[in-house]
Design a protein around this motif. Structure first.
Motif, PDB file in Angstrom:
ATOM      1  N   MET A  94       0.847  -1.186   0.000  1.00  0.00           N
ATOM      2  CA  MET A  94       0.000   0.000   0.000  1.00  0.00           C
ATOM      3  C   MET A  94       0.888   1.244   0.000  1.00  0.00           C
ATOM      4  O   MET A  94       1.930   1.261   0.664  1.00  0.00           O
ATOM      5  N   PHE A  95       0.460   2.269  -0.737  1.00  0.00           N
ATOM      6  CA  PHE A  95       1.286   3.450  -0.948  1.00  0.00           C
ATOM      7  C   PHE A  95       0.480   4.733  -0.747  1.00  0.00           C
ATOM      8  O   PHE A  95      -0.695   4.800  -1.101  1.00  0.00           O
ATOM      9  N   ARG A  96       1.152   5.755  -0.244  1.00  0.00           N
ATOM     10  CA  ARG A  96       0.598   7.101  -0.281  1.00  0.00           C
ATOM     11  C   ARG A  96       0.691   7.593  -1.718  1.00  0.00           C
ATOM     12  O   ARG A  96       1.745   7.491  -2.355  1.00  0.00           O
ATOM     13  N   SER A  97      -0.394   8.140  -2.255  1.00  0.00           N
ATOM     14  CA  SER A  97      -0.401   8.666  -3.615  1.00  0.00           C
ATOM     15  C   SER A  97      -0.486  10.189  -3.585  1.00  0.00           C
ATOM     16  O   SER A  97      -0.546  10.802  -2.513  1.00  0.00           O
ATOM     17  N   ASN A  98      -0.499  10.790  -4.769  1.00  0.00           N
ATOM     18  CA  ASN A  98      -0.702  12.239  -4.851  1.00  0.00           C
ATOM     19  C   ASN A  98      -2.140  12.592  -5.234  1.00  0.00           C
ATOM     20  O   ASN A  98      -2.426  13.727  -5.617  1.00  0.00           O
TER      21      ASN A  98
ATOM     22  N   GLY B  63      -0.511   1.274 -14.488  1.00  0.00           N
ATOM     23  CA  GLY B  63       0.755   1.596 -15.130  1.00  0.00           C
ATOM     24  C   GLY B  63       1.687   2.406 -14.259  1.00  0.00           C
ATOM     25  O   GLY B  63       1.810   2.156 -13.059  1.00  0.00           O
ATOM     26  N   ASP B  64       2.359   3.383 -14.845  1.00  0.00           N
ATOM     27  CA  ASP B  64       3.456   4.139 -14.248  1.00  0.00           C
ATOM     28  C   ASP B  64       3.145   4.615 -12.824  1.00  0.00           C
ATOM     29  O   ASP B  64       2.311   5.507 -12.625  1.00  0.00           O
ATOM     30  N   PRO B  65       3.841   4.086 -11.812  1.00  0.00           N
ATOM     31  CA  PRO B  65       3.583   4.524 -10.427  1.00  0.00           C
ATOM     32  C   PRO B  65       3.891   6.001 -10.207  1.00  0.00           C
ATOM     33  O   PRO B  65       3.223   6.661  -9.407  1.00  0.00           O
ATOM     34  N   ALA B  66       4.898   6.526 -10.924  1.00  0.00           N
ATOM     35  CA  ALA B  66       5.281   7.922 -10.722  1.00  0.00           C
ATOM     36  C   ALA B  66       4.155   8.887 -11.053  1.00  0.00           C
ATOM     37  O   ALA B  66       4.082   9.992 -10.504  1.00  0.00           O
ATOM     38  N   ALA B  67       3.248   8.457 -11.933  1.00  0.00           N
ATOM     39  CA  ALA B  67       2.137   9.331 -12.337  1.00  0.00           C
ATOM     40  C   ALA B  67       1.205   9.632 -11.173  1.00  0.00           C
ATOM     41  O   ALA B  67       0.475  10.628 -11.207  1.00  0.00           O
ATOM     42  N   ILE B  68       1.208   8.794 -10.142  1.00  0.00           N
ATOM     43  CA  ILE B  68       0.384   9.060  -8.957  1.00  0.00           C
ATOM     44  C   ILE B  68       1.256   9.283  -7.721  1.00  0.00           C
ATOM     45  O   ILE B  68       0.819   9.085  -6.596  1.00  0.00           O
ATOM     46  N   GLY B  69       2.503   9.676  -7.952  1.00  0.00           N
ATOM     47  CA  GLY B  69       3.354  10.108  -6.855  1.00  0.00           C
ATOM     48  C   GLY B  69       4.122   9.030  -6.134  1.00  0.00           C
ATOM     49  O   GLY B  69       4.671   9.272  -5.055  1.00  0.00           O
TER      50      GLY B  69
END
Length: 273
Positions: free
Chosen positions: A148-152, A198-204
């Motif tokens: 689980m991750f904190r997103s933007n 897809g790209d994790p960086a797109a959601i921080g």
């Protein structure tokens, strides 16, 4: 604990909750109580309950509200005949003034008559449907907790509650992504379809191998990371709100209810209030 987990995977819901209530089992609940709704948990003083309910109503993807207790009553009777919210979750997080103060297996001695318990749908519910569709679920197969991750991604605030959405991740074979989306959309009480593919960086998310909660899970060649709204989101909102005392589930350690996962429980949203 691993051996007991394997034994409980074949038991009915009552037997699983009995093992949890007796403090015999205190680990994650992924793969347990097959066919029944699992829920996240938030317990707050009544003074904060209405704002928290508004927060859930405004953010139904990460916070699909499926049950609310009466004030001071630990029995979530709408979700099961014999549920005691003080004992029937494998592990609880206790927050004081917005900070995680302790983790415990029983909250009877800190329960008070002004508390209200909220049960929120959990993505574990749709994982069995994924498995039945032939989609492997890595963290279940390997007895770990979903990453689980904190997103933007912003949530819609209500009173003191707000902040960013937490997301859970599962690695999916590229050719199976459409199937996974279709299957998970059938379970709006379990966060529904993905919020990002897809790209994790797109959601921080900068490091897919370092989750904020849970355990790392590989993304193999030919696989795509798929992200769902996660019921840890309210914990982040509670941290931001600085509630004097709040109790939640420990991420991955859910309440298993008596409600079949395919039963329709109305979710309170702005369109159906």
């Amino acid at each position: 604990m691993v051996q007991l987990y394997r034994e409980l995977r074949g038991k009915d819901v009552g037997a699983v909750r009995a093992a949890i209530r007796a403090n015999r089992y205190g680990s994650h609940t992924a793969g347990l109580g097959a066919g029944y709704l699992q829920t996240n948990l938030a317990i707050l003083p009544e003074a904060f309950a209405l704002d928290f309910m508004r927060f859930c109503q405004r953010n139904p993807k990460p916070c699909p509200l499926v049950g609310v207790s009466d004030t001071g009553n630990p029995a979530l009777f709408t979700l099961g005949r014999d549920i005691d919210i003080r004992t029937d979750v494998p592990s609880y997080n206790v927050y004081r003034d917005g900070r995680l103060a302790e983790r415990r297996s029983d909250i009877r001695d800190i329960w008070s008559n002004d508390m209200v318990a909220f049960a929120l749908g959990c993505s574990f519910t749709f994982e069995r449907a994924l498995q039945e569709a032939g989609i492997p679920v890595w963290h279940i197969d390997n007895d770990t907790t979903v990453p689980m991750f904190r997103s933007n991604i912003d949530t819609v605030p209500a009173g003191p509650f707000g902040g960013k959405m937490v997301v859970s991740m599962r690695s999916i074979d590229a050719g199976a992504v459409d199937t996974v989306v279709a299957v998970s959309r059938r379970f709006p009480l379990a966060h529904g379809g993905p919020v990002h593919i897809g790209d994790p960086a797109a959601i921080g998310i900068s490091e897919i191998g370092r989750p904020d909660w849970g355990d790392p899970a590989p993304v193999a060649e030919g696989q795509v990371p798929v992200f769902w709204a996660c019921g840890v989101t309210p914990q982040v909102a509670i941290e931001a709100a600085g509630v004097p005392l709040c109790i939640t589930h420990t991420p991955g350690h859910m309440l298993i209810t008596d409600v079949p996962e395919d039963v329709e429980i109305p979710i309170l949203t702005a369109s159906n209030r």
